[in-house]
Write a protein that holds these residues in place. Structure first.
Motif, PDB file in Angstrom:
ATOM      1  N   CYS A   1      -0.746  -2.852  -3.148  1.00 33.99           N
ATOM      2  CA  CYS A   1      -1.270  -1.783  -2.292  1.00 33.99           C
ATOM      3  C   CYS A   1      -0.138  -0.894  -1.783  1.00 33.99           C
ATOM      4  O   CYS A   1      -0.291   0.326  -1.675  1.00 33.99           O
ATOM      5  N   LEU A   2       0.997  -1.510  -1.458  1.00 37.06           N
ATOM      6  CA  LEU A   2       2.142  -0.750  -0.960  1.00 37.06           C
ATOM      7  C   LEU A   2       2.642   0.239  -2.009  1.00 37.06           C
ATOM      8  O   LEU A   2       2.946   1.398  -1.697  1.00 37.06           O
ATOM      9  N   PHE A   3       2.724  -0.199  -3.261  1.00 34.78           N
ATOM     10  CA  PHE A   3       3.166   0.687  -4.328  1.00 34.78           C
ATOM     11  C   PHE A   3       2.148   1.800  -4.584  1.00 34.78           C
ATOM     12  O   PHE A   3       2.522   2.941  -4.853  1.00 34.78           O
ATOM     13  N   THR A   4       0.870   1.444  -4.522  1.00 30.20           N
ATOM     14  CA  THR A   4      -0.185   2.406  -4.843  1.00 30.20           C
ATOM     15  C   THR A   4      -0.451   3.375  -3.704  1.00 30.20           C
ATOM     16  O   THR A   4      -0.725   4.558  -3.927  1.00 30.20           O
ATOM     17  N   GLY A   5      -0.416   2.871  -2.476  1.00 30.26           N
ATOM     18  CA  GLY A   5      -0.670   3.724  -1.323  1.00 30.26           C
ATOM     19  C   GLY A   5      -2.014   3.497  -0.668  1.00 30.26           C
ATOM     20  O   GLY A   5      -2.357   4.184   0.292  1.00 30.26           O
ATOM     21  N   CYS A   6      -2.792   2.532  -1.156  1.00 33.26           N
ATOM     22  CA  CYS A   6      -4.084   2.248  -0.524  1.00 33.26           C
ATOM     23  C   CYS A   6      -3.874   1.346   0.697  1.00 33.26           C
ATOM     24  O   CYS A   6      -2.798   0.808   0.905  1.00 33.26           O
ATOM     25  N   CYS A   7      -4.920   1.207   1.502  1.00 37.03           N
ATOM     26  CA  CYS A   7      -4.878   0.343   2.687  1.00 37.03           C
ATOM     27  C   CYS A   7      -3.757   0.748   3.642  1.00 37.03           C
ATOM     28  O   CYS A   7      -3.100  -0.098   4.259  1.00 37.03           O
ATOM     29  N   TYR A   8      -3.532   2.057   3.768  1.00 39.48           N
ATOM     30  CA  TYR A   8      -2.436   2.564   4.572  1.00 39.48           C
ATOM     31  C   TYR A   8      -2.756   2.488   6.064  1.00 39.48           C
ATOM     32  O   TYR A   8      -3.909   2.324   6.487  1.00 39.48           O
ATOM     33  N   GLY A   9      -1.714   2.620   6.868  1.00 36.20           N
ATOM     34  CA  GLY A   9      -1.863   2.479   8.306  1.00 36.20           C
ATOM     35  C   GLY A   9      -2.254   3.758   9.018  1.00 36.20           C
ATOM     36  O   GLY A   9      -2.188   4.856   8.463  1.00 36.20           O
ATOM     37  N   ALA A  10      -2.633   3.591  10.268  1.00 32.24           N
ATOM     38  CA  ALA A  10      -2.985   4.733  11.110  1.00 32.24           C
ATOM     39  C   ALA A  10      -1.721   5.462  11.544  1.00 32.24           C
ATOM     40  O   ALA A  10      -0.612   4.933  11.469  1.00 32.24           O
ATOM     41  N   VAL A  11      -1.884   6.686  11.993  1.00 33.26           N
ATOM     42  CA  VAL A  11      -0.758   7.496  12.440  1.00 33.26           C
ATOM     43  C   VAL A  11      -0.298   7.026  13.812  1.00 33.26           C
ATOM     44  O   VAL A  11      -1.098   6.747  14.703  1.00 33.26           O
ATOM     45  N   CYS A  12       1.008   6.928  13.951  1.00 28.82           N
ATOM     46  CA  CYS A  12       1.613   6.560  15.233  1.00 28.82           C
ATOM     47  C   CYS A  12       2.684   7.596  15.565  1.00 28.82           C
ATOM     48  O   CYS A  12       3.410   8.048  14.668  1.00 28.82           O
ATOM     49  N   ILE A  13       2.762   7.978  16.811  1.00 25.79           N
ATOM     50  CA  ILE A  13       3.762   8.972  17.237  1.00 25.79           C
ATOM     51  C   ILE A  13       4.745   8.306  18.187  1.00 25.79           C
ATOM     52  O   ILE A  13       4.363   7.819  19.251  1.00 25.79           O
ATOM     53  N   LEU A  14       5.996   8.270  17.788  1.00 27.99           N
ATOM     54  CA  LEU A  14       7.049   7.734  18.638  1.00 27.99           C
ATOM     55  C   LEU A  14       7.638   8.860  19.490  1.00 27.99           C
ATOM     56  O   LEU A  14       7.886   9.950  18.983  1.00 27.99           O
ATOM     57  N   PRO A  15       7.878   8.603  20.745  1.00 26.99           N
ATOM     58  CA  PRO A  15       8.495   9.631  21.593  1.00 26.99           C
ATOM     59  C   PRO A  15       9.864  10.029  21.041  1.00 26.99           C
ATOM     60  O   PRO A  15      10.628   9.194  20.577  1.00 26.99           O
ATOM     61  N   GLY A  16      10.122  11.302  21.041  1.00 29.61           N
ATOM     62  CA  GLY A  16      11.405  11.768  20.521  1.00 29.61           C
ATOM     63  C   GLY A  16      11.551  13.262  20.722  1.00 29.61           C
ATOM     64  O   GLY A  16      10.830  13.883  21.512  1.00 29.61           O
ATOM     65  N   MET A  17      12.444  13.848  19.980  1.00 26.87           N
ATOM     66  CA  MET A  17      12.697  15.274  20.106  1.00 26.87           C
ATOM     67  C   MET A  17      11.539  16.082  19.522  1.00 26.87           C
ATOM     68  O   MET A  17      10.905  15.672  18.567  1.00 26.87           O
ATOM     69  N   ARG A  18      11.279  17.230  20.104  1.00 24.73           N
ATOM     70  CA  ARG A  18      10.280  18.185  19.626  1.00 24.73           C
ATOM     71  C   ARG A  18       8.901  17.554  19.478  1.00 24.73           C
ATOM     72  O   ARG A  18       8.248  17.637  18.451  1.00 24.73           O
ATOM     73  N   GLY A  19       8.484  16.852  20.491  1.00 25.69           N
ATOM     74  CA  GLY A  19       7.118  16.334  20.517  1.00 25.69           C
ATOM     75  C   GLY A  19       6.944  14.960  19.921  1.00 25.69           C
ATOM     76  O   GLY A  19       5.831  14.441  19.896  1.00 25.69           O
ATOM     77  N   GLY A  20       7.988  14.341  19.437  1.00 26.67           N
ATOM     78  CA  GLY A  20       7.854  12.996  18.920  1.00 26.67           C
ATOM     79  C   GLY A  20       7.964  12.919  17.409  1.00 26.67           C
ATOM     80  O   GLY A  20       7.907  13.936  16.709  1.00 26.67           O
ATOM     81  N   VAL A  21       8.126  11.697  16.914  1.00 27.12           N
ATOM     82  CA  VAL A  21       8.244  11.438  15.480  1.00 27.12           C
ATOM     83  C   VAL A  21       6.966  10.771  14.999  1.00 27.12           C
ATOM     84  O   VAL A  21       6.532   9.746  15.539  1.00 27.12           O
ATOM     85  N   GLU A  22       6.345  11.350  13.989  1.00 25.67           N
ATOM     86  CA  GLU A  22       5.073  10.833  13.483  1.00 25.67           C
ATOM     87  C   GLU A  22       5.289  10.014  12.216  1.00 25.67           C
ATOM     88  O   GLU A  22       6.036  10.417  11.323  1.00 25.67           O
ATOM     89  N   PHE A  23       4.654   8.850  12.158  1.00 28.63           N
ATOM     90  CA  PHE A  23       4.704   8.029  10.956  1.00 28.63           C
ATOM     91  C   PHE A  23       3.437   7.182  10.894  1.00 28.63           C
ATOM     92  O   PHE A  23       2.623   7.185  11.822  1.00 28.63           O
ATOM     93  N   ARG A  24       3.267   6.504   9.796  1.00 24.96           N
ATOM     94  CA  ARG A  24       2.126   5.602   9.647  1.00 24.96           C
ATOM     95  C   ARG A  24       2.592   4.151   9.713  1.00 24.96           C
ATOM     96  O   ARG A  24       3.667   3.818   9.227  1.00 24.96           O
ATOM     97  N   TYR A  25       1.768   3.317  10.319  1.00 25.49           N
ATOM     98  CA  TYR A  25       2.091   1.899  10.364  1.00 25.49           C
ATOM     99  C   TYR A  25       2.191   1.366   8.927  1.00 25.49           C
ATOM    100  O   TYR A  25       1.310   1.607   8.108  1.00 25.49           O
ATOM    101  N   PRO A  26       3.235   0.628   8.603  1.00 24.61           N
ATOM    102  CA  PRO A  26       3.384   0.071   7.251  1.00 24.61           C
ATOM    103  C   PRO A  26       2.528  -1.183   7.086  1.00 24.61           C
ATOM    104  O   PRO A  26       3.044  -2.295   6.931  1.00 24.61           O
ATOM    105  N   THR A  27       1.223  -1.007   7.137  1.00 22.49           N
ATOM    106  CA  THR A  27       0.310  -2.151   7.148  1.00 22.49           C
ATOM    107  C   THR A  27       0.449  -3.033   5.913  1.00 22.49           C
ATOM    108  O   THR A  27       0.367  -4.264   6.006  1.00 22.49           O
ATOM    109  N   GLN A  28       0.640  -2.409   4.744  1.00 24.76           N
ATOM    110  CA  GLN A  28       0.760  -3.217   3.528  1.00 24.76           C
ATOM    111  C   GLN A  28       2.003  -4.102   3.575  1.00 24.76           C
ATOM    112  O   GLN A  28       1.945  -5.295   3.245  1.00 24.76           O
ATOM    113  N   ALA A  29       3.136  -3.514   3.972  1.00 20.48           N
ATOM    114  CA  ALA A  29       4.383  -4.276   4.049  1.00 20.48           C
ATOM    115  C   ALA A  29       4.286  -5.384   5.084  1.00 20.48           C
ATOM    116  O   ALA A  29       4.763  -6.511   4.862  1.00 20.48           O
TER     117      ALA A  29
END
Length: 251
Positions: free
Chosen positions: A136-164
């Motif tokens: 799933c990690l290689f393919t991209g399915c079952c991906y995580g929700a968006v999370c925003i970490l506090p940081g410069m210019r409104g924060g850093v956005e990423f997805r939870y690495p649920t597969q990993a």
């Protein structure tokens, strides 16, 4: 969404990494199963026969669960899409449930000690699930929700690495199962047949609940704000705990 390596391209030949990793995992799992059957003094042929039942019915169950519970409208538009398995669309719990039921019926039909075979398959199942999430990690399915970490210019956005996270968690579970199995040979800890399998279901269910809470991909209808997989996981955790407690009292 797409993973970081969904396909391998060799000239005009395209190979989906999901099916490559899954196929390699099945092969490795069979070798693992044969080795475990020898260690636990169970029939190698019966173990492989059961694995064949599990794999074939699990494939069907995982596909049907996806069709009827995750994307029913998509397949209602064109029922022939059900057979386009190369496009993906499989659900672990669907395969696990149908595969387990059919394997149980097969072992009962052959008059084999079902509980001992459940323990045989527990670490193999943990290994298979971990490799499935790696796919799933290689393919991209079952991906995580968006999370925003506090940081410069409104924060850093990423997805939870649920597969990993699922891969790492299940490999830890595999390690725990193997350690407990070795220990019970010396001290009779978790000594009753079927306890190792029940422990795997409980630990797996806990990990799956955590993973489901972080996922952001479409998973069909929700019931009471929870996905169907979350409800199945809750049932597994509660049911496995009851079984473990009941069998422990008999020791």
């Amino acid at each position: 969404m797409s993973g970081f390596l969904p396909v391998l391209k060799l000239g005009s030949f395209v190979l989906p990494t999901y099916f490559l990793i899954s196929s390699l995992a099945f092969i490795a799992g069979l070798f693992f199963l044969v080795r475990r059957s020898k260690t636990l003094r169970l029939s190698r042929n019966r173990s492989l026969d059961t694995a064949l039942v599990l794999m074939t019915t699990g494939f069907v169950g995982s596909r049907l669960f996806h069709v009827f519970f995750e994307e029913p409208s998509h397949y209602a538009e064109d029922p022939s899409r059900v057979f386009e398995v190369w496009r993906g669309g499989f659900v672990w719990y669907g395969g696990a449930i149908l595969g387990a039921l059919c394997s149980y019926a097969f072992l009962k039909w052959k008059r084999e000690p079902v509980a001992r075979y459940l323990d045989l398959f527990a670490p193999v199942g943990a290994f298979g699930y971990a490799m499935g999430r790696l796919a799933c990690l290689f393919t991209g399915c079952c991906y995580g929700a968006v999370c925003i970490l506090p940081g410069m210019r409104g924060g850093v956005e990423f997805r939870y690495p649920t597969q990993a996270l699922a891969v790492v968690y299940e490999l830890v579970v595999l390690f725990i199962l193997l350690k407990i199995e070795r220990r019970r040979e010396d001290s009779n800890w978790f000594g009753r047949a079927g306890q190792l399998f029940a422990l795997w279901l409980m630990l797996h269910g806990v990990g799956r609940i955590l993973m489901e809470s972080l996922r952001g991909d479409p998973r069909g209808a929700f019931i009471g704000g929870l996905s169907i997989s979350t409800w199945i996981s809750i049932v597994l955790v509660v049911g496995s705990f009851i079984v473990l407690r009941h069998r422990a009292r008999k020791m």
